[in-house]
Enzyme design. Sequence first.
Site, mmCIF file in Angstrom:
data_model
loop_
_atom_site.group_PDB
_atom_site.id
_atom_site.type_symbol
_atom_site.label_atom_id
_atom_site.label_comp_id
_atom_site.label_asym_id
_atom_site.label_seq_id
_atom_site.Cartn_x
_atom_site.Cartn_y
_atom_site.Cartn_z
ATOM 1 C CB SER A 123 26.344 -72.065 -73.861
ATOM 2 O OG SER A 123 25.726 -72.921 -74.809
ATOM 3 C CE LYS A 173 30.212 -72.628 -73.836
ATOM 4 N NZ LYS A 173 31.172 -73.103 -74.805
ATOM 5 C CG HIS A 176 27.489 -76.518 -72.578
ATOM 6 N ND1 HIS A 176 28.089 -76.194 -73.775
ATOM 7 C CD2 HIS A 176 26.177 -76.195 -72.731
ATOM 8 C CE1 HIS A 176 27.185 -75.715 -74.613
ATOM 9 N NE2 HIS A 176 26.015 -75.703 -74.003
ATOM 10 C CG ASN A 177 31.532 -76.463 -75.332
ATOM 11 O OD1 ASN A 177 30.542 -75.950 -74.814
ATOM 12 N ND2 ASN A 177 32.336 -75.793 -76.118
#
Length: 301
Positions: A123, A173, A176-177
Amino acid sequence: MNKLKIGYIGLGKMGLNMALRMREKGYDVLAYNRSRESREKAAKVGVPVADSVEELINDLPKPRTVWLMVSNNGVDEVLRELVKHLERGDTVIDGGNSFYKDSVRRAADLTKKGIGFLDAGISGGPKGARYGACVMVGGPKALYEKYKSLFEDLAAEGAYAYMGKAGAGHFVKMVHNGIEYGMMQALAEGFSVLRASEFKIDLEKAANLYNHQSVIGSRLTGWLQGAYEKYGAELDDASATVAHTGEGEWTINAAKDLGVAVPVILEAFKFRVASAKKPSYTGKILSILRHQFGGHDFKKK
């Protein structure tokens, strides 16, 4: 300073910047990209390139280390070519935005061949790739420890960690997105309300103020303030139709499988899909934010 020699595949916005950071940190990098234009661009900025996967692998010392920075739908094709040349003891690190279940499968397939595999969620966008990213790693703990110094060198200070077994890095991840979708949506909706009010609020000033010790101060708020400063309050050049990649939807589907409600992320995703037919100022903010942190195209077609 001589460190590990790394074969690097994928020279897009993120890939080239990360290859440059590796070089800056003392790693001997040999890169490859299917596009000749991308290879030539990399060579011009000092990143050595190979003209084929075979040439790249043959030039690496054993045991070999290969970093992938390609799109999820291209990883399997690259791996099929790679395994023709890799041997037991070699390691592949996937730093792209791959679907975590694909990473679990790929890890199992490579492990059968004696090839190590780590999934590294990255990220921070192109700027993070160049100057220090947030790195989330999954795979065998012993293999992570072997490459821990590499992840430390690629990350901003303190911005790397081991998340768990194969797939965990890309799972973290992915979520996270999904969270990013919801946070961006709230910010865009809030500033659309400010713009619509009777008070004729200076949106750049409001964003700047919010980003000084308020509860919603964040990099996203700072990027929005920067966008207003550069493009003006009406964001005239920005598309009101918001592009969307797979990670938000992946998060929604994973949550459904796990029996977890994610209404904020779901509605944020639905908004992006609907924006193709229902353009709005909120959509403009989302498009400009995607550009600010990820370098994505944001202009009207």
